[in-house]
Design a protein around this motif. Structure first.
Motif, PDB file in Angstrom:
ATOM      1  N   UNK A 220       0.808  -1.230   0.000  1.00 52.20           N
ATOM      2  CA  UNK A 220       0.000   0.000   0.000  1.00 52.20           C
ATOM      3  C   UNK A 220       0.836   1.273   0.000  1.00 52.20           C
ATOM      4  N   UNK A 221       2.088   1.204   0.434  1.00 46.29           N
ATOM      5  CA  UNK A 221       2.921   2.398   0.484  1.00 46.29           C
ATOM      6  C   UNK A 221       3.514   2.737  -0.879  1.00 46.29           C
ATOM      7  N   UNK A 222       3.814   1.711  -1.672  1.00 44.97           N
ATOM      8  CA  UNK A 222       4.489   1.944  -2.949  1.00 44.97           C
ATOM      9  C   UNK A 222       3.634   1.606  -4.162  1.00 44.97           C
ATOM     10  N   UNK A 223       2.518   0.874  -3.944  1.00 42.85           N
ATOM     11  CA  UNK A 223       1.664   0.368  -5.026  1.00 42.85           C
ATOM     12  C   UNK A 223       2.418  -0.598  -5.941  1.00 42.85           C
ATOM     13  N   UNK A 224       3.531  -1.124  -5.461  1.00 43.47           N
ATOM     14  CA  UNK A 224       4.310  -2.109  -6.207  1.00 43.47           C
ATOM     15  C   UNK A 224       4.061  -3.502  -5.625  1.00 43.47           C
ATOM     16  N   UNK A 225       4.293  -4.550  -6.407  1.00 38.89           N
ATOM     17  CA  UNK A 225       4.016  -5.894  -5.903  1.00 38.89           C
ATOM     18  C   UNK A 225       4.962  -6.311  -4.776  1.00 38.89           C
TER      19      UNK A 225
END
Length: 292
Positions: A220-225
């Motif tokens: 949720x902080x980076x929107x990366x997997x």
């Protein structure tokens, strides 16, 4: 317990159930749920020779009726280590007198865990050692810590699917079985699915008919997997126990699924059943990727 490692990952696997016990990155961060009976005591069981439940816990084959518990027996049996190296291990399980009392087929099931950079390749091999055709299902049940969710907090998160259009689901909560009904997965938009506790009020989200091939748990902080699960299975389950605020999510590739409600047909004719002639083998693989 066997330990695998490379420059990016350290993985532990138990002889009991050939079950993954830990997945840590090079900084020591744990990605696999560590089991807690208050929520769910397992971590990544292998489902064999059935996936999910049977109608009334029974099935019919070869003229007889048998009983088998949910998800089969492999997860509760000790596997034998067949081969081991720093970055891979292969476990094997064969039929016993105890398995033949609930599953009247001879088989050899091997499970290989192989590290490839930041990926764990999980390879299943089912071999028919019987003199007749055998029927089976197999599935995975890995649970991953939800990024950004602390114990006791309401769960929430976002998954990214490899499909951006409408996705249909089935329900497996009709006395532990499914029906033919299908429903659009609510809250899914452009391949992104934002979920919370209420998303699982009807049990696991079950997506069949090969609709998906890859699911990412987004940080949720980076929107990366944070974690990606890739598979070729015809069905996948997404689950966390409803009403517990359990800080983990299971992504479960399945070659099989529950019985249909009130199913009284033959074992071989179950939905998503696999069949092997004598001497034949089934092989498949799913991949857990940590980070990008």
């Amino acid at each position: 317990m066997e330990t695998l490692h490379n420059e990016l990952l350290t993985v532990e696997v138990s002889d009991l159930g050939a079950e993954l016990q830990s997945i840590k990155d090079d900084e020591g961060k744990e990605y696999l749920w560590q089991g807690d009976d208050r929520y769910w005591g397992r971590r990544s069981p292998i489902l064999f020779p059935i996936v999910c439940g049977l109608w009334k816990g029974t099935y019919r084959t070869e003229g007889d009726t048998y009983q088998m518990g949910r998800h089969g027996f492999a997860r509760d049996m000790n596997f034998r280590v067949l081969k081991k190296a720093d970055d891979r291990v292969t476990y094997v399980l064969s039929d016993t007198e105890a398995t033949l009392r609930q599953y009247p087929y001879r088989f050899m099931l091997s499970v290989t865990y192989k590290l490839v950079e930041n990926e764990i390749h999980v390879i299943w091999h089912v071999h028919n050692t019987d003199t007749r055709e055998i029927h089976f299902q197999i599935g995975a049940h890995p649970a991953f810590n939800l990024p950004g969710v602390k114990e006791g907090e309401p769960i929430k998160g976002c998954l990214r699917f490899d499909r951006g259009d409408k996705i249909e689901r089935i329900y497996g909560n009709h006395e532990g079985c499914i029906t033919d009904d299908r429903y659009e997965l609510e809250g899914c938009n452009g391949g992104l699915w934002a979920f919370n506790e209420e998303s699982f009020k009807d049990g696991a989200v079950i997506i069949d008919k090969c609709q998906l091939r890859e699911i990412e748990i987004l940080d949720p902080q980076t929107a990366r997997p944070a974690v990606t699960v890739s598979f070729n299975a015809p069905c996948v389950g997404i689950w966390t126990p409803y009403g517990k605020n359990a800080p983990f999510l299971c992504i479960e590739p399945w070659y099989g699924v529950h019985d249909h409600y009130e199913y009284r047909g033959q074992f071989r004719d179950k939905y998503l059943m696999n069949h092997l002639q004598p001497g034949a083998s089934f092989m498949s693989e799913y991949i857990i990727k940590i980070g990008e």
